[in-house]
Design a protein around this motif. Structure first.
Motif, PDB file in Angstrom:
ATOM      1  N   UNK A  57     -22.353 -32.569 -21.199  1.00 51.38           N
ATOM      2  CA  UNK A  57     -23.554 -33.364 -21.486  1.00 51.38           C
ATOM      3  C   UNK A  57     -23.249 -34.569 -22.372  1.00 51.38           C
ATOM      4  N   UNK A  58     -22.332 -34.412 -23.295  1.00 51.68           N
ATOM      5  CA  UNK A  58     -21.959 -35.504 -24.193  1.00 51.68           C
ATOM      6  C   UNK A  58     -21.252 -36.632 -23.437  1.00 51.68           C
ATOM      7  N   UNK A  59     -20.644 -36.308 -22.314  1.00 50.86           N
ATOM      8  CA  UNK A  59     -19.807 -37.266 -21.593  1.00 50.86           C
ATOM      9  C   UNK A  59     -20.448 -37.829 -20.325  1.00 50.86           C
ATOM     10  N   UNK A  60     -21.608 -37.362 -19.955  1.00 53.20           N
ATOM     11  CA  UNK A  60     -22.234 -37.808 -18.710  1.00 53.20           C
ATOM     12  C   UNK A  60     -22.515 -39.308 -18.679  1.00 53.20           C
ATOM     13  N   UNK A  61     -22.842 -39.896 -19.824  1.00 49.17           N
ATOM     14  CA  UNK A  61     -23.139 -41.338 -19.845  1.00 49.17           C
ATOM     15  C   UNK A  61     -21.933 -42.193 -19.452  1.00 49.17           C
ATOM     16  N   UNK A  62     -20.744 -41.637 -19.499  1.00 48.54           N
ATOM     17  CA  UNK A  62     -19.536 -42.343 -19.056  1.00 48.54           C
ATOM     18  C   UNK A  62     -19.665 -42.770 -17.597  1.00 48.54           C
ATOM     19  N   UNK A  63     -20.390 -41.985 -16.823  1.00 45.06           N
ATOM     20  CA  UNK A  63     -20.513 -42.249 -15.389  1.00 45.06           C
ATOM     21  C   UNK A  63     -21.365 -43.469 -15.073  1.00 45.06           C
ATOM     22  N   UNK A  64     -22.132 -43.942 -16.032  1.00 42.93           N
ATOM     23  CA  UNK A  64     -23.022 -45.088 -15.808  1.00 42.93           C
ATOM     24  C   UNK A  64     -22.274 -46.350 -15.392  1.00 42.93           C
ATOM     25  N   UNK A  65     -21.038 -46.483 -15.776  1.00 40.10           N
ATOM     26  CA  UNK A  65     -20.257 -47.677 -15.489  1.00 40.10           C
ATOM     27  C   UNK A  65     -19.539 -47.611 -14.132  1.00 40.10           C
ATOM     28  N   UNK A  66     -19.790 -46.552 -13.368  1.00 43.57           N
ATOM     29  CA  UNK A  66     -19.061 -46.359 -12.114  1.00 43.57           C
ATOM     30  C   UNK A  66     -20.010 -46.264 -10.925  1.00 43.57           C
ATOM     31  N   UNK A  67     -19.464 -46.427  -9.757  1.00 40.86           N
ATOM     32  CA  UNK A  67     -20.226 -46.360  -8.517  1.00 40.86           C
ATOM     33  C   UNK A  67     -20.419 -44.901  -8.134  1.00 40.86           C
ATOM     34  N   UNK A 124     -10.007 -31.345 -22.041  1.00 40.81           N
ATOM     35  CA  UNK A 124     -10.635 -30.038 -22.285  1.00 40.81           C
ATOM     36  C   UNK A 124     -11.972 -30.182 -22.991  1.00 40.81           C
ATOM     37  N   UNK A 125     -12.121 -31.218 -23.821  1.00 40.51           N
ATOM     38  CA  UNK A 125     -13.398 -31.463 -24.502  1.00 40.51           C
ATOM     39  C   UNK A 125     -14.507 -31.734 -23.493  1.00 40.51           C
ATOM     40  N   UNK A 126     -14.171 -32.404 -22.414  1.00 43.96           N
ATOM     41  CA  UNK A 126     -15.167 -32.714 -21.376  1.00 43.96           C
ATOM     42  C   UNK A 126     -15.694 -31.416 -20.754  1.00 43.96           C
ATOM     43  N   UNK A 127     -14.821 -30.477 -20.481  1.00 41.20           N
ATOM     44  CA  UNK A 127     -15.245 -29.208 -19.886  1.00 41.20           C
ATOM     45  C   UNK A 127     -16.094 -28.382 -20.849  1.00 41.20           C
ATOM     46  N   UNK A 128     -15.827 -28.524 -22.135  1.00 39.76           N
ATOM     47  CA  UNK A 128     -16.576 -27.750 -23.127  1.00 39.76           C
ATOM     48  C   UNK A 128     -17.973 -28.309 -23.373  1.00 39.76           C
ATOM     49  N   UNK A 129     -18.138 -29.642 -23.190  1.00 39.54           N
ATOM     50  CA  UNK A 129     -19.436 -30.250 -23.462  1.00 39.54           C
ATOM     51  C   UNK A 129     -19.657 -31.448 -22.535  1.00 39.54           C
TER      52      UNK A 129
END
Length: 179
Positions: A163-173, A156-161
């Motif tokens: 922008x804070x979590x977008x950098x997580x995607x850097x490690x994926x294809x 639920x934290x991801x849905x609320x913010x």
């Protein structure tokens, strides 16, 4: 009122037929899930003495394929009870009836809820714990529930913010092109 795990246990066996295969010639996973849902219902209804509905299905890992001609046995027991809900543990095994060789195909947990004729939840009997295995299964169900609650809070934290979590995607294809 309390019922023992033993009082509600269910076991079914069924010979796997060609009509239940997928395109790869193995028994279709959806067919196995249907049987698992049926045995979960039977076990929950036997424990609660009422009609039950499926509320959720925990992760199902298909560990080994099931072949046409094998005898599939499903064992179900009540692992946990809440007020109106029950967690039903199911183990699926297949047996080559020619050789007697058995394999564990999958296990899962179905959460079933007891309802009355109007679809309203009703109270289910408590669970008598008579073995260490019964206790272990009940405690594991509590832990799975606590982990799921924590996981839901994190998600639920991801849905609320986001922008804070977008950098997580850097490690994926993945290519991010958010406008």
């Amino acid at each position: 009122m309390y019922k023992s795990v033993e009082e509600s246990k269910i076991q079914i066996s069924e010979l796997m037929l060609p009509s239940n295969t997928n395109f790869g010639g193995k028994i279709h996973g959806g067919y196995i899930l249907k049987l698992m849902d049926q045995i979960a219902f039977a076990c929950a209804a036997k424990h609660s003495g009422s009609y039950c509905v499926t509320a959720s299905v925990d992760k199902v890992n298909f560990l080994n394929p099931i072949e046409v001609g094998e005898l599939v046995t499903m064992k179900a027991s009540v692992n946990y009870v809440g007020t109106s809900s029950m967690v039903i543990g199911i183990r699926v095994e297949s047996e080559n009836i020619k050789t007697g060789s058995k394999k564990h195909c999958n296990s899962s947990y179905f959460t079933m809820v007891a309802v009355d004729d109007n679809g309203k939840t009703i109270k289910v009997p408590g669970l008598k714990i008579t073995t260490k295995t019964d206790a272990k299964r009940f405690i594991k169900a509590i832990k799975r529930r606590e982990s799921e609650d924590e996981r839901n809070l994190d998600l639920n934290k991801i849905y609320k913010d986001i922008d804070t979590h977008l950098n997580t995607l850097n490690a994926y294809r993945v290519q991010v092109q958010i406008k």
